[in-house]
Write a protein that holds these residues in place. Structure first.
Motif, PDB file in Angstrom:
ATOM      1  N   ILE A   9     -50.908 -23.334  38.186  1.00 38.24           N
ATOM      2  CA  ILE A   9     -50.736 -24.284  39.289  1.00 38.24           C
ATOM      3  C   ILE A   9     -50.313 -25.655  38.750  1.00 38.24           C
ATOM      4  N   LYS A  10     -50.947 -26.048  37.647  1.00 41.39           N
ATOM      5  CA  LYS A  10     -50.612 -27.326  37.014  1.00 41.39           C
ATOM      6  C   LYS A  10     -49.145 -27.342  36.583  1.00 41.39           C
ATOM      7  N   ARG A  11     -48.671 -26.221  36.042  1.00 43.05           N
ATOM      8  CA  ARG A  11     -47.274 -26.127  35.577  1.00 43.05           C
ATOM      9  C   ARG A  11     -46.296 -26.219  36.743  1.00 43.05           C
ATOM     10  N   ILE A  12     -46.601 -25.564  37.848  1.00 40.17           N
ATOM     11  CA  ILE A  12     -45.719 -25.605  39.027  1.00 40.17           C
ATOM     12  C   ILE A  12     -45.632 -27.027  39.574  1.00 40.17           C
ATOM     13  N   ILE A  13     -46.785 -27.695  39.668  1.00 44.97           N
ATOM     14  CA  ILE A  13     -46.805 -29.073  40.164  1.00 44.97           C
ATOM     15  C   ILE A  13     -46.057 -29.998  39.209  1.00 44.97           C
ATOM     16  N   ASP A  14     -46.246 -29.800  37.903  1.00 48.86           N
ATOM     17  CA  ASP A  14     -45.521 -30.591  36.904  1.00 48.86           C
ATOM     18  C   ASP A  14     -44.011 -30.468  37.103  1.00 48.86           C
ATOM     19  N   PHE A  15     -43.540 -29.241  37.290  1.00 44.49           N
ATOM     20  CA  PHE A  15     -42.101 -29.000  37.428  1.00 44.49           C
ATOM     21  C   PHE A  15     -41.550 -29.706  38.659  1.00 44.49           C
ATOM     22  N   LEU A  16     -42.223 -29.548  39.783  1.00 46.52           N
ATOM     23  CA  LEU A  16     -41.725 -30.115  41.044  1.00 46.52           C
ATOM     24  C   LEU A  16     -41.750 -31.647  41.024  1.00 46.52           C
ATOM     25  N   ILE A  17     -42.857 -32.217  40.533  1.00 48.93           N
ATOM     26  CA  ILE A  17     -42.976 -33.678  40.528  1.00 48.93           C
ATOM     27  C   ILE A  17     -42.029 -34.303  39.510  1.00 48.93           C
ATOM     28  N   SER A  18     -41.907 -33.702  38.326  1.00 48.20           N
ATOM     29  CA  SER A  18     -41.005 -34.262  37.309  1.00 48.20           C
ATOM     30  C   SER A  18     -39.560 -34.220  37.785  1.00 48.20           C
ATOM     31  N   LEU A  19     -39.170 -33.149  38.471  1.00 46.82           N
ATOM     32  CA  LEU A  19     -37.812 -33.054  39.009  1.00 46.82           C
ATOM     33  C   LEU A  19     -37.553 -34.151  40.037  1.00 46.82           C
ATOM     34  N   ALA A  20     -38.527 -34.352  40.933  1.00 48.37           N
ATOM     35  CA  ALA A  20     -38.392 -35.400  41.953  1.00 48.37           C
ATOM     36  C   ALA A  20     -38.349 -36.788  41.307  1.00 48.37           C
ATOM     37  N   MET A  21     -39.188 -37.003  40.275  1.00 43.72           N
ATOM     38  CA  MET A  21     -39.245 -38.316  39.627  1.00 43.72           C
ATOM     39  C   MET A  21     -37.974 -38.612  38.833  1.00 43.72           C
ATOM     40  N   ILE A  22     -37.358 -37.578  38.264  1.00 42.91           N
ATOM     41  CA  ILE A  22     -36.085 -37.776  37.545  1.00 42.91           C
ATOM     42  C   ILE A  22     -35.018 -38.271  38.511  1.00 42.91           C
ATOM     43  N   ILE A  23     -34.990 -37.681  39.702  1.00 45.59           N
ATOM     44  CA  ILE A  23     -34.010 -38.102  40.719  1.00 45.59           C
ATOM     45  C   ILE A  23     -34.278 -39.535  41.172  1.00 45.59           C
ATOM     46  N   VAL A  24     -35.557 -39.847  41.432  1.00 49.06           N
ATOM     47  CA  VAL A  24     -35.917 -41.175  41.946  1.00 49.06           C
ATOM     48  C   VAL A  24     -35.695 -42.269  40.901  1.00 49.06           C
ATOM     49  N   THR A  25     -36.036 -41.971  39.632  1.00 53.30           N
ATOM     50  CA  THR A  25     -35.972 -43.002  38.584  1.00 53.30           C
ATOM     51  C   THR A  25     -34.638 -43.017  37.844  1.00 53.30           C
ATOM     52  N   SER A  26     -33.691 -42.180  38.232  1.00 60.36           N
ATOM     53  CA  SER A  26     -32.402 -42.124  37.536  1.00 60.36           C
ATOM     54  C   SER A  26     -31.683 -43.479  37.491  1.00 60.36           C
ATOM     55  N   PRO A  27     -31.713 -44.304  38.564  1.00 51.30           N
ATOM     56  CA  PRO A  27     -31.083 -45.635  38.456  1.00 51.30           C
ATOM     57  C   PRO A  27     -31.737 -46.504  37.380  1.00 51.30           C
ATOM     58  N   ILE A  28     -33.074 -46.440  37.278  1.00 56.50           N
ATOM     59  CA  ILE A  28     -33.788 -47.222  36.257  1.00 56.50           C
ATOM     60  C   ILE A  28     -33.396 -46.752  34.868  1.00 56.50           C
ATOM     61  N   MET A  29     -33.310 -45.429  34.684  1.00 59.12           N
ATOM     62  CA  MET A  29     -32.963 -44.883  33.370  1.00 59.12           C
ATOM     63  C   MET A  29     -31.532 -45.237  32.970  1.00 59.12           C
ATOM     64  N   ILE A  30     -30.625 -45.260  33.929  1.00 56.86           N
ATOM     65  CA  ILE A  30     -29.235 -45.618  33.641  1.00 56.86           C
ATOM     66  C   ILE A  30     -29.137 -47.082  33.222  1.00 56.86           C
ATOM     67  N   ILE A  31     -29.807 -47.965  33.973  1.00 55.25           N
ATOM     68  CA  ILE A  31     -29.796 -49.400  33.656  1.00 55.25           C
ATOM     69  C   ILE A  31     -30.433 -49.651  32.296  1.00 55.25           C
ATOM     70  N   THR A  32     -31.561 -48.978  32.020  1.00 53.63           N
ATOM     71  CA  THR A  32     -32.254 -49.129  30.733  1.00 53.63           C
ATOM     72  C   THR A  32     -31.354 -48.697  29.583  1.00 53.63           C
ATOM     73  N   SER A  33     -30.634 -47.596  29.767  1.00 52.37           N
ATOM     74  CA  SER A  33     -29.737 -47.096  28.730  1.00 52.37           C
ATOM     75  C   SER A  33     -28.661 -48.132  28.391  1.00 52.37           C
ATOM     76  N   ILE A  34     -28.119 -48.756  29.412  1.00 48.73           N
ATOM     77  CA  ILE A  34     -27.070 -49.770  29.208  1.00 48.73           C
ATOM     78  C   ILE A  34     -27.632 -50.975  28.451  1.00 48.73           C
ATOM     79  N   ILE A  35     -28.840 -51.428  28.847  1.00 51.41           N
ATOM     80  CA  ILE A  35     -29.457 -52.606  28.204  1.00 51.41           C
ATOM     81  C   ILE A  35     -29.738 -52.336  26.725  1.00 51.41           C
TER      82      ILE A  35
END
Length: 463
Positions: free
Chosen positions: A253-279
């Motif tokens: 159950i922990k693994r399933i929740i990890d997969f779903l939440i990490s996927l959602a967080m990658i989508i949500v935080t992608s703008p932050i990660m792109i800006i950080t990469s440039i800086i």
């Protein structure tokens, strides 16, 4: 000496109810302000329909963020914790208004209520905290153990945010006799080191009979007793000790929740990660991402991903070195990335892959794992579960605490594991972004001084 037992469950229930009343009042005032003291019935009915769900979410978030636990707080904690919870409530209510027609009311109400509720609840909680300090006062502590364990206990208590506990005496020998002679002058007996079982049992009985509090260190012998299973075989009750593992069902159950939440967080935080990469690319030479071999579940090695916060030559001459306070190897941008935990975001891909979990013991490098196992034979137990982006040690300890202290937190997490506990740790990880102490590392000079400096002069030494 006998002091008040503090804020018991009845008092806490009163605080929760008052919280809910003030939160409700903030919505009513928001409607009055928004509609010039003439609330349209249609809009208010929408709020009334949503109210039970809103109140339940409000109570849940406040419990998860620890707003009703006061012993480890200071005034500023209640200010930013209240604002954080009210911000989350605003986001949640907006989601309710978006997905459910019954919850539709003007979103300006949400904004106004956020401001009013933050002010009202902060004032109320500061009043409650002041009463708590006045009613419960400072607890006098007698620490039992050898000189090093007593020094460590004193150091930790003195590092606390408030003056909730004060070490007034230490017993370095003749433990039972010293406890017996001091029992009427202290409120808490803190056993900081393993002592003989017969003496320990006598102290337990003495403490209980005198209605005093007992603190135990998180030694292995104490950790194994957490969350035991109680079995009855014929006419005898038996305590079954749990392994330092989580069940296969919970792990799935922990693994399933990890997969779903990490996927959602990658989508949500992608703008932050792109800006950080440039800086990072614009401010220092070297790769954007930093890969390093770490150890996870079942001693398996994997490459952890981080945004690079150090110079590319950080360990060229020194070799592997643990993070420390005021680390000179960290770049200017890296300091901010670390303090905001942005450098950890690429680890969401490690979670997605299955190398890590959202919550678990922080993964360590093979070089240090081998070293720590040689120093502490229980260190391998933390590898019975997946390593995590955040963990119990990161929420309640410091960024780079002594490895034994972090190990105790990790083993405690495994013993107390539940999905609800994971949720609490993830939410409280947000809290530590506002707490500079949690972003600091170990000050090695302080640890050395702990061993060489004498015990404080204002503490009575019992031998």
């Amino acid at each position: 000496m006998k002091k008040s037992s503090g804020f018991n469950n009845t008092k806490k229930l009163f605080i929760v109810i008052t919280d809910v009343v003030l939160f409700h009042l903030s919505f009513v005032l928001s409607f009055l302000v928004r509609y010039d003291w003439n609330i349209p019935q249609f809009n208010y009915i929408a709020y009334e329909s949503a109210r039970p769900f809103i109140f339940l979410a409000f109570i849940f978030l406040n419990i998860m963020f620890g707003n009703y636990v006061m012993y480890n707080k200071q005034r500023t904690d209640f200010v930013y914790l209240t604002i954080i919870v009210q911000f989350f409530m605003s986001i949640l209510i907006m989601a309710m208004t978006f997905f459910g027609r019954l919850f539709t009311f003007p979103r300006t109400i949400i904004l106004i209520s956020f401001i009013i509720s933050s002010v009202l609840l902060t004032i109320w909680r500061l009043i409650v905290f002041q009463l708590y300090l006045k009613v419960d006062g400072t607890k006098n502590v007698l620490v039992i153990g050898d000189e090093i364990s007593c020094k460590r206990a004193i150091f930790n208590i003195n590092q606390a945010k408030n003056n909730r506990h004060k070490v007034t005496a230490v017993a370095l020998d003749n433990y039972f006799e010293n406890v017996q002679s001091s029992i009427n002058h202290v409120d808490i007996i803190y056993i900081a080191k393993h002592i003989d079982e017969k003496v320990r049992t006598e102290i337990y009985e003495l403490v209980i009979r005198n209605n005093k509090q007992l603190f135990l260190s998180t030694s292995f012998e104490n950790l194994v007793l957490i969350n035991p299973n109680i079995m009855n075989i014929e006419d005898e009750s038996i305590i079954e000790i749990n392994e330092f593992k989580i069940s296969p069902e919970e792990d799935l159950i922990k693994r399933i929740i990890d997969f779903l939440i990490s996927l959602a967080m990658i989508i949500v935080t992608s703008p932050i990660m792109i800006i950080t990469s440039i800086i990072i690319k614009l401010t220092s030479k070297g790769p954007i991402l930093y890969k390093q071999v770490r150890i996870t579940k079942n001693q398996r090695e994997f490459n952890i991903l981080k945004f690079r916060t150090m110079s590319t030559t950080a360990e060229r001459d020194s070799g592997p070195v643990l993070a420390s306070a005021n680390d000179t190897r960290v770049t200017m941008v890296g300091k901010y990335l670390r303090s905001l935990r942005i450098d950890e975001l690429p680890q969401l891909f490690n979670v997605l892959k299955g190398d890590m979990s959202l919550v678990g013991p922080r993964p360590e490098r093979p070089f240090f794992v081998e070293q720590f196992v040689n120093e502490n034979k229980y260190y391998d137990l933390r590898h019975n579960i997946r390593a995590g982006i955040t963990g119990f040690a990161q929420v309640y300890g410091k960024y780079a605490s002594d490895f034994n202290s972090k190990l105790n937190f990790d083993l405690l997490y495994i013993q107390k594991y539940s999905l609800l506990f994971d949720v609490k740790i993830m939410l409280q990880t947000i809290k530590i972004l506002f707490d500079k102490v949690s972003s600091q590392g170990v000050d090695e000079e302080e640890l050395v001084n702990l061993k060489t400096e004498p015990l404080p002069d204002d503490i009575k030494i019992l031998k």
